[in-house]
Motif scaffolding. Sequence first.
Motif, PDB file in Angstrom:
ATOM      1  N   MET A   1       9.796   9.837 -20.273  1.00  0.00           N
ATOM      2  CA  MET A   1      10.951  10.717 -20.377  1.00  0.00           C
ATOM      3  C   MET A   1      10.924  11.384 -21.750  1.00  0.00           C
ATOM      4  SD  MET A   1      14.898   9.870 -20.938  1.00  0.00           S
ATOM      5  CE  MET A   1      16.185  10.637 -19.982  1.00  0.00           C
ATOM      6  N   THR A   2      11.065  12.711 -21.762  1.00  0.00           N
ATOM      7  CA  THR A   2      11.072  13.424 -23.044  1.00  0.00           C
ATOM      8  C   THR A   2      12.365  14.202 -23.209  1.00  0.00           C
ATOM      9  OG1 THR A   2      10.140  15.485 -22.220  1.00  0.00           O
ATOM     10  CG2 THR A   2       8.581  13.789 -22.867  1.00  0.00           C
ATOM     11  N   GLY A   3      12.741  14.435 -24.449  1.00  0.00           N
ATOM     12  CA  GLY A   3      13.953  15.213 -24.730  1.00  0.00           C
ATOM     13  C   GLY A   3      14.210  15.231 -26.221  1.00  0.00           C
ATOM     14  N   ASP A   4      15.401  15.697 -26.596  1.00  0.00           N
ATOM     15  CA  ASP A   4      15.723  15.861 -28.014  1.00  0.00           C
ATOM     16  C   ASP A   4      15.677  14.545 -28.791  1.00  0.00           C
ATOM     17  OD1 ASP A   4      16.050  18.509 -27.537  1.00  0.00           O
ATOM     18  OD2 ASP A   4      18.242  18.437 -27.434  1.00  0.00           O
ATOM     19  N   ASP A   5      15.989  13.454 -28.138  1.00  0.00           N
ATOM     20  CA  ASP A   5      16.001  12.155 -28.839  1.00  0.00           C
ATOM     21  C   ASP A   5      14.604  11.561 -29.010  1.00  0.00           C
ATOM     22  OD1 ASP A   5      18.745  12.337 -28.877  1.00  0.00           O
ATOM     23  OD2 ASP A   5      19.029  11.042 -27.126  1.00  0.00           O
ATOM     24  N   GLY A   6      13.616  12.118 -28.331  1.00  0.00           N
ATOM     25  CA  GLY A   6      12.269  11.570 -28.397  1.00  0.00           C
ATOM     26  C   GLY A   6      11.798  11.120 -27.023  1.00  0.00           C
ATOM     27  N   VAL A   7      10.857  10.184 -27.032  1.00  0.00           N
ATOM     28  CA  VAL A   7      10.179   9.750 -25.799  1.00  0.00           C
ATOM     29  C   VAL A   7      10.586   8.330 -25.453  1.00  0.00           C
ATOM     30  CG1 VAL A   7       7.918   9.327 -24.730  1.00  0.00           C
ATOM     31  CG2 VAL A   7       8.213  11.253 -26.319  1.00  0.00           C
ATOM     32  N   LEU A   8      10.839   8.127 -24.188  1.00  0.00           N
ATOM     33  CA  LEU A   8      11.055   6.792 -23.638  1.00  0.00           C
ATOM     34  C   LEU A   8      10.021   6.600 -22.544  1.00  0.00           C
ATOM     35  CD1 LEU A   8      14.370   5.113 -22.548  1.00  0.00           C
ATOM     36  CD2 LEU A   8      12.592   5.516 -20.828  1.00  0.00           C
ATOM     37  N   ILE A   9       9.308   5.469 -22.569  1.00  0.00           N
ATOM     38  CA  ILE A   9       8.331   5.256 -21.507  1.00  0.00           C
ATOM     39  C   ILE A   9       8.609   3.931 -20.802  1.00  0.00           C
ATOM     40  CG2 ILE A   9       6.586   6.581 -22.741  1.00  0.00           C
ATOM     41  CD1 ILE A   9       5.094   4.121 -23.343  1.00  0.00           C
ATOM     42  N   ILE A  10       8.211   3.871 -19.546  1.00  0.00           N
ATOM     43  CA  ILE A  10       8.382   2.650 -18.764  1.00  0.00           C
ATOM     44  C   ILE A  10       7.002   2.183 -18.323  1.00  0.00           C
ATOM     45  CG2 ILE A  10       9.441   1.582 -16.727  1.00  0.00           C
ATOM     46  CD1 ILE A  10      11.554   3.815 -16.814  1.00  0.00           C
TER      47      ILE A  10
ATOM     48  N   ILE B   1      20.764   2.086 -21.711  1.00  0.00           N
ATOM     49  CA  ILE B   1      20.233   2.796 -22.873  1.00  0.00           C
ATOM     50  C   ILE B   1      20.678   4.247 -22.754  1.00  0.00           C
ATOM     51  CG2 ILE B   1      18.114   3.520 -24.053  1.00  0.00           C
ATOM     52  CD1 ILE B   1      16.818   0.943 -22.929  1.00  0.00           C
ATOM     53  N   TYR B   2      21.385   4.727 -23.771  1.00  0.00           N
ATOM     54  CA  TYR B   2      21.908   6.102 -23.757  1.00  0.00           C
ATOM     55  C   TYR B   2      20.946   6.955 -24.553  1.00  0.00           C
ATOM     56  CZ  TYR B   2      25.877   3.551 -22.021  1.00  0.00           C
ATOM     57  OH  TYR B   2      26.674   2.731 -21.270  1.00  0.00           O
ATOM     58  N   PHE B   3      20.218   7.823 -23.875  1.00  0.00           N
ATOM     59  CA  PHE B   3      19.078   8.492 -24.497  1.00  0.00           C
ATOM     60  C   PHE B   3      18.834   9.816 -23.796  1.00  0.00           C
ATOM     61  CE2 PHE B   3      14.378   8.664 -25.378  1.00  0.00           C
ATOM     62  CZ  PHE B   3      14.434   8.516 -26.753  1.00  0.00           C
ATOM     63  N   ASN B   4      18.541  10.847 -24.594  1.00  0.00           N
ATOM     64  CA  ASN B   4      18.228  12.166 -24.031  1.00  0.00           C
ATOM     65  C   ASN B   4      19.284  12.635 -23.024  1.00  0.00           C
ATOM     66  OD1 ASN B   4      15.918  12.634 -25.532  1.00  0.00           O
ATOM     67  ND2 ASN B   4      14.558  11.698 -24.021  1.00  0.00           N
ATOM     68  N   ASN B   5      20.546  12.407 -23.379  1.00  0.00           N
ATOM     69  CA  ASN B   5      21.646  12.887 -22.546  1.00  0.00           C
ATOM     70  C   ASN B   5      21.639  12.301 -21.132  1.00  0.00           C
ATOM     71  OD1 ASN B   5      23.989  14.415 -22.300  1.00  0.00           O
ATOM     72  ND2 ASN B   5      22.882  16.153 -21.378  1.00  0.00           N
ATOM     73  N   ASP B   6      21.064  11.117 -20.996  1.00  0.00           N
ATOM     74  CA  ASP B   6      21.087  10.413 -19.715  1.00  0.00           C
ATOM     75  C   ASP B   6      21.414   8.943 -20.009  1.00  0.00           C
ATOM     76  OD1 ASP B   6      20.733   9.662 -17.028  1.00  0.00           O
ATOM     77  OD2 ASP B   6      18.862  10.786 -16.807  1.00  0.00           O
ATOM     78  N   THR B   7      21.708   8.180 -18.975  1.00  0.00           N
ATOM     79  CA  THR B   7      21.881   6.730 -19.120  1.00  0.00           C
ATOM     80  C   THR B   7      20.773   6.063 -18.323  1.00  0.00           C
ATOM     81  OG1 THR B   7      24.273   6.974 -19.258  1.00  0.00           O
ATOM     82  CG2 THR B   7      23.432   4.765 -18.756  1.00  0.00           C
ATOM     83  N   ILE B   8      19.979   5.271 -19.014  1.00  0.00           N
ATOM     84  CA  ILE B   8      18.898   4.554 -18.332  1.00  0.00           C
ATOM     85  C   ILE B   8      19.374   3.116 -18.180  1.00  0.00           C
ATOM     86  CG2 ILE B   8      16.485   3.845 -18.350  1.00  0.00           C
ATOM     87  CD1 ILE B   8      17.494   6.702 -20.576  1.00  0.00           C
ATOM     88  N   GLN B   9      19.614   2.746 -16.930  1.00  0.00           N
ATOM     89  CA  GLN B   9      20.162   1.432 -16.630  1.00  0.00           C
ATOM     90  C   GLN B   9      19.023   0.520 -16.168  1.00  0.00           C
ATOM     91  OE1 GLN B   9      22.988   1.683 -13.458  1.00  0.00           O
ATOM     92  NE2 GLN B   9      24.047  -0.188 -14.066  1.00  0.00           N
ATOM     93  N   GLY B  10      18.888  -0.625 -16.839  1.00  0.00           N
ATOM     94  CA  GLY B  10      17.915  -1.632 -16.406  1.00  0.00           C
ATOM     95  C   GLY B  10      18.639  -2.717 -15.646  1.00  0.00           C
ATOM     96  N   ILE B  11      18.152  -3.052 -14.455  1.00  0.00           N
ATOM     97  CA  ILE B  11      18.819  -4.061 -13.625  1.00  0.00           C
ATOM     98  C   ILE B  11      17.791  -5.116 -13.218  1.00  0.00           C
ATOM     99  CG2 ILE B  11      20.193  -4.476 -11.532  1.00  0.00           C
ATOM    100  CD1 ILE B  11      20.717  -1.384 -11.529  1.00  0.00           C
ATOM    101  N   HIS B  12      18.113  -6.378 -13.491  1.00  0.00           N
ATOM    102  CA  HIS B  12      17.216  -7.493 -13.157  1.00  0.00           C
ATOM    103  C   HIS B  12      17.438  -7.942 -11.719  1.00  0.00           C
ATOM    104  CE1 HIS B  12      16.356 -12.059 -13.608  1.00  0.00           C
ATOM    105  NE2 HIS B  12      15.231 -11.427 -13.352  1.00  0.00           N
ATOM    106  N   PHE B  13      16.354  -8.052 -10.963  1.00  0.00           N
ATOM    107  CA  PHE B  13      16.407  -8.629  -9.627  1.00  0.00           C
ATOM    108  C   PHE B  13      15.608  -9.925  -9.653  1.00  0.00           C
ATOM    109  CE2 PHE B  13      17.224  -4.146  -8.868  1.00  0.00           C
ATOM    110  CZ  PHE B  13      18.355  -4.226  -8.075  1.00  0.00           C
ATOM    111  N   PRO B  14      16.287 -11.062  -9.570  1.00  0.00           N
ATOM    112  CA  PRO B  14      15.603 -12.339  -9.763  1.00  0.00           C
ATOM    113  C   PRO B  14      14.706 -12.720  -8.588  1.00  0.00           C
ATOM    114  CG  PRO B  14      17.930 -12.700  -9.257  1.00  0.00           C
ATOM    115  CD  PRO B  14      17.735 -11.221  -9.356  1.00  0.00           C
ATOM    116  N   ASN B  15      13.647 -13.407  -8.887  1.00  0.00           N
ATOM    117  CA  ASN B  15      12.798 -14.044  -7.873  1.00  0.00           C
ATOM    118  C   ASN B  15      12.361 -13.106  -6.760  1.00  0.00           C
ATOM    119  OD1 ASN B  15      15.126 -16.358  -8.700  1.00  0.00           O
ATOM    120  ND2 ASN B  15      12.973 -16.826  -9.069  1.00  0.00           N
TER     121      ASN B  15
END
Length: 290
Positions: free
Chosen positions: A40-49, A144-158
Amino acid sequence: MMSIGVHAFPQNNTTNKSASVNVTEGIYRIKNFGCNTAVMTGDDGVLIIDTGVKAAELKTDSVIKTITNQPVRYILNTHFHLDHVGGNKELSDNGGVIVAQQNARQRMSTQWKVPTIAGMTYPVIPPYSAEYLPKVCFQDSIAIYFNNDTIQGIHFPNGHSDSDVIYFFRKANVIHAGDLFLSNGFPVIDIYYGGSIDGYIRAVDNIIRLCDERTIIIPGHGATSDRQGLVDYRNMLSAARAQIEKLIKEGKTLEEVIAADPTKDLFKGGKSWLPAPMFIDVVYKELSRN
Ligand SMILES: [Zn+2]
Protein backbone atom coordinates in the motif's frame (compact mmCIF):
# COMPACT_ATOMS: atom_id res chain seq x y z
CA MET A 1 6.89 -26.25 -6.98
CA MET A 2 7.81 -29.73 -5.82
CA SER A 3 11.09 -31.54 -5.89
CA ILE A 4 11.57 -35.13 -4.93
CA GLY A 5 10.95 -35.72 -1.27
CA VAL A 6 11.18 -32.06 -0.30
CA HIS A 7 8.41 -29.54 -0.17
CA ALA A 8 9.89 -26.56 -1.96
CA PHE A 9 8.13 -23.25 -1.49
CA PRO A 10 7.14 -21.67 -4.78
CA GLN A 11 9.33 -19.03 -6.32
CA ASN A 12 10.62 -18.30 -9.79
CA ASN A 13 12.66 -15.83 -11.75
CA THR A 14 9.91 -13.48 -12.83
CA THR A 15 11.32 -10.11 -13.75
CA ASN A 16 10.54 -7.11 -11.60
CA LYS A 17 8.45 -5.58 -14.35
CA SER A 18 5.83 -8.34 -14.30
CA ALA A 19 6.06 -9.15 -10.61
CA SER A 20 3.59 -6.53 -9.38
CA VAL A 21 -0.10 -6.20 -10.17
CA ASN A 22 -2.23 -3.17 -9.37
CA VAL A 23 -5.16 -4.34 -7.21
CA THR A 24 -6.90 -1.01 -6.67
CA GLU A 25 -5.81 2.61 -6.29
CA GLY A 26 -2.69 2.66 -4.08
CA ILE A 27 -2.61 -1.11 -3.45
CA TYR A 28 -0.51 -3.62 -5.36
CA ARG A 29 0.13 -7.36 -5.19
CA ILE A 30 3.65 -8.67 -5.63
CA LYS A 31 3.59 -12.30 -6.67
CA ASN A 32 6.06 -15.12 -7.17
CA PHE A 33 8.47 -14.43 -4.31
CA GLY A 34 7.05 -17.18 -2.13
CA CYS A 35 3.67 -15.66 -1.29
CA ASN A 36 1.46 -12.75 -2.23
CA THR A 37 2.90 -9.53 -0.82
CA ALA A 38 0.47 -6.60 -0.63
CA VAL A 39 1.93 -3.11 -1.01
CA MET A 40 0.00 0.00 0.00
CA THR A 41 1.41 3.39 -0.97
CA GLY A 42 0.35 6.93 -0.13
CA ASP A 43 1.36 10.16 1.57
CA ASP A 44 2.28 8.41 4.82
CA GLY A 45 4.64 5.98 3.08
CA VAL A 46 4.51 2.26 2.35
CA LEU A 47 2.80 -0.52 4.24
CA ILE A 48 3.40 -4.08 3.12
CA ILE A 49 1.80 -7.38 4.08
CA ASP A 50 4.00 -10.49 4.08
CA THR A 51 7.55 -10.59 2.79
CA GLY A 52 8.01 -13.87 0.88
CA VAL A 53 10.86 -16.35 1.15
CA LYS A 54 14.28 -15.26 2.35
CA ALA A 55 15.97 -15.95 -0.98
CA ALA A 56 13.75 -13.33 -2.63
CA GLU A 57 14.01 -10.49 -0.13
CA LEU A 58 16.15 -8.26 -2.37
CA LYS A 59 13.85 -8.87 -5.31
CA THR A 60 10.81 -7.94 -3.23
CA ASP A 61 12.56 -4.74 -2.17
CA SER A 62 13.43 -3.83 -5.75
CA VAL A 63 9.86 -4.47 -6.96
CA ILE A 64 8.55 -2.11 -4.28
CA LYS A 65 10.96 0.52 -5.64
CA THR A 66 9.41 0.14 -9.11
CA ILE A 67 6.10 1.15 -7.50
CA THR A 68 7.26 3.95 -5.18
CA ASN A 69 10.31 5.53 -3.59
CA GLN A 70 8.44 6.20 -0.35
CA PRO A 71 9.92 4.50 2.75
CA VAL A 72 8.48 1.26 4.14
CA ARG A 73 6.81 2.20 7.47
CA TYR A 74 4.96 -1.00 8.39
CA ILE A 75 5.54 -4.68 7.63
CA LEU A 76 2.52 -6.79 8.59
CA ASN A 77 2.83 -10.59 8.76
CA THR A 78 -0.24 -12.80 8.32
CA HIS A 79 1.45 -15.71 10.18
CA PHE A 80 4.84 -17.16 11.00
CA HIS A 81 5.54 -19.49 8.05
CA LEU A 82 8.87 -19.11 6.25
CA ASP A 83 7.32 -18.15 2.92
CA HIS A 84 5.64 -15.09 4.52
CA VAL A 85 8.36 -13.67 6.79
CA GLY A 86 11.62 -14.28 4.89
CA GLY A 87 12.07 -10.65 3.85
CA ASN A 88 11.24 -9.16 7.26
CA LYS A 89 14.80 -8.14 8.04
CA GLU A 90 15.68 -6.63 4.67
CA LEU A 91 12.41 -4.74 4.37
CA SER A 92 12.53 -3.35 7.93
CA ASP A 93 16.18 -2.28 7.74
CA ASN A 94 15.23 1.37 7.18
CA GLY A 95 13.01 1.59 10.22
CA GLY A 96 9.81 -0.20 9.19
CA VAL A 97 7.90 -1.69 12.12
CA ILE A 98 7.07 -5.40 11.90
CA VAL A 99 3.58 -6.27 13.20
CA ALA A 100 2.03 -9.72 13.77
CA GLN A 101 -0.15 -11.76 16.06
CA GLN A 102 1.51 -12.73 19.33
CA ASN A 103 1.80 -16.44 18.46
CA ALA A 104 3.70 -15.62 15.26
CA ARG A 105 6.50 -14.00 17.25
CA GLN A 106 6.52 -16.95 19.63
CA ARG A 107 6.70 -19.48 16.76
CA MET A 108 9.44 -17.53 14.96
CA SER A 109 11.52 -17.55 18.13
CA THR A 110 11.69 -21.35 18.15
CA GLN A 111 12.55 -24.06 15.62
CA TRP A 112 9.84 -24.99 13.09
CA LYS A 113 9.75 -28.68 12.32
CA VAL A 114 6.89 -30.71 10.94
CA PRO A 115 6.80 -34.47 10.39
CA THR A 116 6.79 -36.12 6.97
CA ILE A 117 3.38 -35.64 5.34
CA ALA A 118 2.28 -38.15 2.70
CA GLY A 119 5.93 -38.89 1.92
CA MET A 120 6.98 -35.25 1.66
CA THR A 121 9.40 -33.74 4.14
CA TYR A 122 9.58 -30.08 5.06
CA PRO A 123 12.85 -28.33 5.85
CA VAL A 124 13.57 -27.65 9.51
CA ILE A 125 13.60 -23.89 10.05
CA PRO A 126 15.84 -22.69 12.87
CA PRO A 127 14.71 -19.82 15.14
CA TYR A 128 14.82 -16.41 13.46
CA SER A 129 17.24 -13.75 14.65
CA ALA A 130 15.82 -10.67 16.38
CA GLU A 131 15.81 -8.53 13.21
CA TYR A 132 13.14 -10.78 11.68
CA LEU A 133 10.80 -10.84 14.67
CA PRO A 134 7.58 -8.83 14.92
CA LYS A 135 8.08 -5.83 17.23
CA VAL A 136 4.42 -4.91 17.72
CA CYS A 137 2.21 -7.89 18.57
CA PHE A 138 -1.47 -8.24 19.39
CA GLN A 139 -3.80 -10.97 20.56
CA ASP A 140 -7.18 -10.59 18.82
CA SER A 141 -7.13 -7.48 16.65
CA ILE A 142 -5.31 -4.28 15.77
CA ALA A 143 -6.15 -1.12 13.82
CA ILE A 144 -3.52 0.85 11.92
CA TYR A 145 -4.53 4.30 10.66
CA PHE A 146 -2.39 4.93 7.61
CA ASN A 147 -2.66 6.60 4.21
CA ASN A 148 -6.18 7.81 4.96
CA ASP A 149 -7.44 4.26 5.46
CA THR A 150 -7.88 1.92 8.43
CA ILE A 151 -6.06 -1.38 8.17
CA GLN A 152 -7.69 -3.80 10.56
CA GLY A 153 -5.86 -6.98 11.57
CA ILE A 154 -8.10 -9.77 12.84
CA HIS A 155 -6.83 -13.02 14.38
CA PHE A 156 -8.60 -16.25 13.48
CA PRO A 157 -7.41 -18.94 15.89
CA ASN A 158 -6.56 -22.50 14.95
CA GLY A 159 -7.15 -22.33 11.19
CA HIS A 160 -4.09 -22.68 8.98
CA SER A 161 -1.90 -22.37 12.13
CA ASP A 162 -2.42 -20.72 15.52
CA SER A 163 -1.13 -17.31 14.38
CA ASP A 164 -3.28 -16.39 11.37
CA VAL A 165 -4.38 -12.83 10.79
CA ILE A 166 -6.27 -11.28 7.91
CA TYR A 167 -5.68 -7.60 7.16
CA PHE A 168 -8.69 -5.60 5.98
CA PHE A 169 -8.18 -2.23 4.24
CA ARG A 170 -11.60 -0.88 5.25
CA LYS A 171 -11.82 2.07 2.89
CA ALA A 172 -10.21 0.38 -0.11
CA ASN A 173 -12.35 -2.73 0.62
CA VAL A 174 -9.42 -5.09 0.12
CA ILE A 175 -8.56 -8.07 2.33
CA HIS A 176 -5.23 -9.91 2.47
CA ALA A 177 -6.36 -13.30 3.79
CA GLY A 178 -2.92 -14.84 4.32
CA ASP A 179 -3.01 -18.63 4.11
CA LEU A 180 -6.64 -18.78 5.26
CA PHE A 181 -7.39 -18.70 1.54
CA LEU A 182 -5.35 -20.01 -1.39
CA SER A 183 -6.86 -19.52 -4.82
CA ASN A 184 -4.43 -22.02 -6.35
CA GLY A 185 -5.45 -25.20 -4.58
CA PHE A 186 -5.87 -27.12 -1.34
CA PRO A 187 -4.61 -25.39 1.80
CA VAL A 188 -1.79 -26.50 4.04
CA ILE A 189 -3.30 -27.09 7.47
CA ASP A 190 -0.45 -26.93 9.95
CA ILE A 191 -1.99 -29.25 12.56
CA TYR A 192 1.38 -29.50 14.32
CA TYR A 193 1.36 -25.74 15.03
CA GLY A 194 -2.24 -25.15 16.01
CA GLY A 195 -4.08 -25.47 12.68
CA SER A 196 -7.30 -27.45 12.21
CA ILE A 197 -9.76 -28.13 9.39
CA ASP A 198 -12.76 -27.03 11.44
CA GLY A 199 -11.03 -23.83 12.57
CA TYR A 200 -10.03 -23.19 8.97
CA ILE A 201 -13.62 -23.58 7.69
CA ARG A 202 -14.86 -21.37 10.54
CA ALA A 203 -12.30 -18.70 9.63
CA VAL A 204 -13.33 -18.71 5.96
CA ASP A 205 -16.98 -18.40 7.03
CA ASN A 206 -16.13 -15.39 9.15
CA ILE A 207 -14.08 -13.74 6.40
CA ILE A 208 -17.05 -14.19 4.02
CA ARG A 209 -19.22 -12.29 6.53
CA LEU A 210 -16.83 -9.32 6.37
CA CYS A 211 -17.10 -9.07 2.58
CA ASP A 212 -19.55 -7.47 0.25
CA GLU A 213 -19.88 -8.04 -3.48
CA ARG A 214 -17.07 -5.61 -4.28
CA THR A 215 -14.47 -6.75 -1.74
CA ILE A 216 -11.17 -7.73 -3.35
CA ILE A 217 -9.45 -10.70 -1.69
CA ILE A 218 -5.70 -11.19 -1.96
CA PRO A 219 -5.07 -14.82 -1.00
CA GLY A 220 -1.84 -16.06 0.59
CA HIS A 221 -1.02 -17.69 -2.75
CA GLY A 222 -2.65 -17.52 -6.17
CA ALA A 223 -4.57 -14.90 -8.13
CA THR A 224 -6.68 -12.15 -6.58
CA SER A 225 -10.26 -13.26 -5.91
CA ASP A 226 -13.55 -12.12 -4.41
CA ARG A 227 -16.36 -13.09 -2.05
CA GLN A 228 -17.67 -15.76 -4.44
CA GLY A 229 -14.18 -17.26 -4.62
CA LEU A 230 -14.19 -17.56 -0.84
CA VAL A 231 -17.67 -19.13 -0.83
CA ASP A 232 -16.52 -21.71 -3.39
CA TYR A 233 -13.41 -22.42 -1.31
CA ARG A 234 -15.45 -22.89 1.84
CA ASN A 235 -17.78 -25.33 0.05
CA MET A 236 -14.81 -27.26 -1.33
CA LEU A 237 -13.29 -27.58 2.14
CA SER A 238 -16.46 -28.76 3.82
CA ALA A 239 -17.14 -31.29 1.05
CA ALA A 240 -13.58 -32.64 1.37
CA ARG A 241 -13.89 -32.83 5.14
CA ALA A 242 -17.18 -34.76 4.87
CA GLN A 243 -15.73 -37.23 2.36
CA ILE A 244 -12.66 -37.93 4.47
CA GLU A 245 -14.69 -38.29 7.67
CA LYS A 246 -17.05 -40.75 5.98
CA LEU A 247 -14.13 -43.01 5.00
CA ILE A 248 -12.64 -42.78 8.52
CA LYS A 249 -15.99 -43.91 9.96
CA GLU A 250 -15.90 -46.87 7.57
CA GLY A 251 -12.62 -47.87 9.22
CA LYS A 252 -10.34 -47.04 6.28
CA THR A 253 -6.61 -46.55 6.87
CA LEU A 254 -4.86 -43.36 5.70
CA GLU A 255 -3.41 -45.24 2.72
CA GLU A 256 -6.86 -46.51 1.76
CA VAL A 257 -8.37 -43.04 2.05
CA ILE A 258 -5.65 -41.52 -0.13
CA ALA A 259 -6.14 -44.32 -2.67
CA ALA A 260 -9.91 -43.66 -2.71
CA ASP A 261 -9.14 -40.09 -3.89
CA PRO A 262 -11.97 -38.46 -1.90
CA THR A 263 -11.11 -34.91 -3.02
CA LYS A 264 -11.12 -35.76 -6.72
CA ASP A 265 -12.74 -32.99 -8.80
CA LEU A 266 -13.47 -30.88 -5.69
CA PHE A 267 -10.99 -28.11 -6.50
CA LYS A 268 -12.31 -26.33 -9.59
CA GLY A 269 -9.48 -23.87 -10.16
CA GLY A 270 -7.18 -26.11 -12.21
CA LYS A 271 -4.41 -28.30 -10.85
CA SER A 272 -3.93 -27.76 -7.10
CA TRP A 273 -0.45 -26.54 -6.17
CA LEU A 274 -0.59 -28.86 -3.15
CA PRO A 275 -0.96 -32.53 -4.08
CA ALA A 276 -4.25 -33.87 -2.68
CA PRO A 277 -2.55 -36.64 -0.59
CA MET A 278 -0.78 -33.96 1.49
CA PHE A 279 -4.09 -32.28 2.25
CA ILE A 280 -5.83 -35.60 2.96
CA ASP A 281 -2.99 -36.76 5.24
CA VAL A 282 -3.37 -33.94 7.77
CA VAL A 283 -7.17 -33.86 7.68
CA TYR A 284 -7.24 -37.64 8.24
CA LYS A 285 -4.81 -37.41 11.15
CA GLU A 286 -6.73 -34.57 12.75
CA LEU A 287 -10.20 -36.13 12.38
CA SER A 288 -9.09 -39.60 13.45
CA ARG A 289 -7.50 -38.34 16.66
CA ASN A 290 -10.77 -36.80 17.88
ZN1 LIG B 1 1.48 -20.71 5.72
